[in-house]
Design an enzyme around this catalytic site. Sequence first.
Site, PDB file in Angstrom:
ATOM      1  N   ASP A   1      -4.363   1.489  -9.546  1.00  0.00           N
ATOM      2  CA  ASP A   1      -4.508   1.387  -8.103  1.00  0.00           C
ATOM      3  C   ASP A   1      -3.515   2.382  -7.504  1.00  0.00           C
ATOM      4  O   ASP A   1      -2.483   2.671  -8.112  1.00  0.00           O
ATOM      5  CB  ASP A   1      -4.186  -0.036  -7.639  1.00  0.00           C
ATOM      6  CG  ASP A   1      -4.090  -0.141  -6.130  1.00  0.00           C
ATOM      7  OD1 ASP A   1      -5.043   0.249  -5.449  1.00  0.00           O
ATOM      8  OD2 ASP A   1      -3.032  -0.590  -5.643  1.00  0.00           O
TER       9      ASP A   1
ATOM     10  N   ASP B   1      -1.313  -4.048  -7.906  1.00  0.00           N
ATOM     11  CA  ASP B   1      -0.255  -4.890  -7.333  1.00  0.00           C
ATOM     12  C   ASP B   1      -0.744  -5.823  -6.245  1.00  0.00           C
ATOM     13  O   ASP B   1       0.003  -6.678  -5.789  1.00  0.00           O
ATOM     14  CB  ASP B   1       0.856  -4.008  -6.750  1.00  0.00           C
ATOM     15  CG  ASP B   1       0.415  -3.297  -5.480  1.00  0.00           C
ATOM     16  OD1 ASP B   1      -0.735  -2.815  -5.437  1.00  0.00           O
ATOM     17  OD2 ASP B   1       1.210  -3.232  -4.535  1.00  0.00           O
TER      18      ASP B   1
ATOM     19  N   ASP C   1      -6.720  -6.134  -5.978  1.00  0.00           N
ATOM     20  CA  ASP C   1      -6.843  -5.652  -7.351  1.00  0.00           C
ATOM     21  C   ASP C   1      -7.174  -6.771  -8.335  1.00  0.00           C
ATOM     22  O   ASP C   1      -7.490  -6.493  -9.495  1.00  0.00           O
ATOM     23  CB  ASP C   1      -5.529  -4.990  -7.802  1.00  0.00           C
ATOM     24  CG  ASP C   1      -5.174  -3.787  -6.954  1.00  0.00           C
ATOM     25  OD1 ASP C   1      -6.085  -3.011  -6.623  1.00  0.00           O
ATOM     26  OD2 ASP C   1      -3.986  -3.624  -6.610  1.00  0.00           O
TER      27      ASP C   1
END
Length: 655
Positions: free
Chosen positions: A348, A552, A556
């Site tokens: 990410d 995080d 996600d």
Amino acid sequence: MQATSKQMPKPIARQGNAQQPRTPEPRRFDPKAMLGNSEMQAALGSGLLMLIAWATSGWSEILSVLLYVISYTVGGWIKAKEGVETLVKERDLDVNLLMIAAALGAASIGYWNEGAMLIFIFALSGALESYTMERSKKDISSLMALKPATAVRIEQGAMNEVAIDLLAIGDLLLVRPGELIPADGKVCRGESAVNQASITGESLPVEKTAGSEVFAGTVNGEGPLYIEVTKAAENTLFAKIIKMVEEAESEVPDSQRFIKRLESIYARVVVAATVALIVLPPYLLDWSWSDTFYKAMVFLVVASPCALVSSIMPAMLSAISKSARKGILFKGGVHLENMARTSVVAFDKTGTLTEGIPQVTDFIAGEGYDRRELLAVSASIEKLSRHPLAEAIVRMAEEEQVELCNIQESKSVTGWGIEGTVQGQQWRIGKSNLLDEPAVQRDDEPVQHWKTLRQQFEAEGKTVSLILAGDKIAGMIALQDTVRPQAEVAVRKLQKLGIKVAMLTGDRAEAAQAMAARTGVDMVFADLLPEDKVSHIKALREQYGHVIMVGDGVNDAPALATATVGMGMGMKGSGAALEIADVVLMNDNIEEISSTIALARRSQRIVKQNMIFAVTVIVSLMLGNFLQGIALPFGVVGHEGSTILVILNGLRLLR
């Protein structure tokens, strides 16, 4: 029902029972949890009783046997129960029952200590495996904590607080500043910046005006919003995130199914061979019943899978412990095994490859303006705002030790920026879209110069704001999420291992491409919602094989659960991401990912070495028992010796 037909009262003051955003607390790693595990306590108790029984065997045989019986019971009760349940419920044999039978067989011919040793080692291994597997159980309670419980619904001009489940498509809701948006919908009235990080992963709040789409679980900014519900509670994007996580958790890995089948086959073969060895030799080979039973017990002992079991867990636990020293926590040994097969690492962007905090990258003063004075004015006005961009400007002024000005008047311009008065001069700071309005299209201003700068900054993935003194452009500010210092090194190290690196982000394509150029990632996927990230992870798995997802945020979580191994950021990551993740980077040091993969690969090589050695020893002892005949103590020593050797080989990883 159309929203325009509903009466919209003025915003009311926040009430005490208004739904407040909740930040889930990640589960803390407790080093005492392992000793608190009941299986571990039973295994250690069994080992202690075994030692006491051995020590007392010289002066009290009855007491020694009694202690051995207690040791057998304490250490073998849990495994025996599991074996019996498998036999009764599934009508199948497993290694648990086989080990208990081997230990009882040794005891039946007087070798109590050898049997107790078998039970102790097997119980200890099972306890360690049980503890690590408990850590791998994913819990979506933190994700559920972000789900709003109630909403303020407007009915015939009145405001009523109702449960989320009672909302229907077409209902009109009021979301006050700072509250969670309770349902997916469209803005009917109001302007505000909404923090969508929990859904899209965008690092900056998104401006919402009439007609804009909003999502449940996101946080409203400083302006009230009137929202028309467009989706029922069970069909919201947030509900889909939870559903995707649950579906990913329910999938059973192929390796686990294979091990279960192998265990059943192994146990059946050994039991059948032991029975045959007891029954057939007296008739076929003219052996005595005592010799036959003795050889059968030796076979049952040497064929027991202690060495095979120990060939895996010590190596894995050593690698897990070594990783823990570097702040990398595994929630189960299976994740270490899967990590060794990694072909792709998907990151990410926001909060993972970047810090997740915007920084001022360019502060340009217009002709006739002093840069420090302009920065002082801008920071003085922005200091009254809680917007992340405003905080970045204030931080820059503090770093440059610029003295702030006195503000006579200041107010937020919802959906655009902020304005204030300094020494009688009106200043405005906000979106650069004013460059496209007729009010600034005057021949005496270099508008085209500012447009060129804006185009240049946006091509670099930066967010651009204008500073206006009255109607005159005084300067321009470019801001961007800062790259983690170790991001480029982390990507390069992974690529040296032959691993491809991908980036998945909800940010704009321009910002994603700019980040890719700075870090050197191989693949970029931008403008993604959580469900899009899941689709891309599935596609990467189909094309390349095993995939690690590093993230995080709550957004996600589905991708973390879908990937072969989900890796969460421990320091700044959301509670939901940490709960869903299989591996947690407690210090957020992504540079250690490559070394962890290398360690996982090394552990798998050691596991293969151990398994080959263990099988070789078992086969050798069984052949020796059939061809030459070996004493039971020698069989136990040989078998347990191989177990100790594979354990020591696995512990090499701790160096």
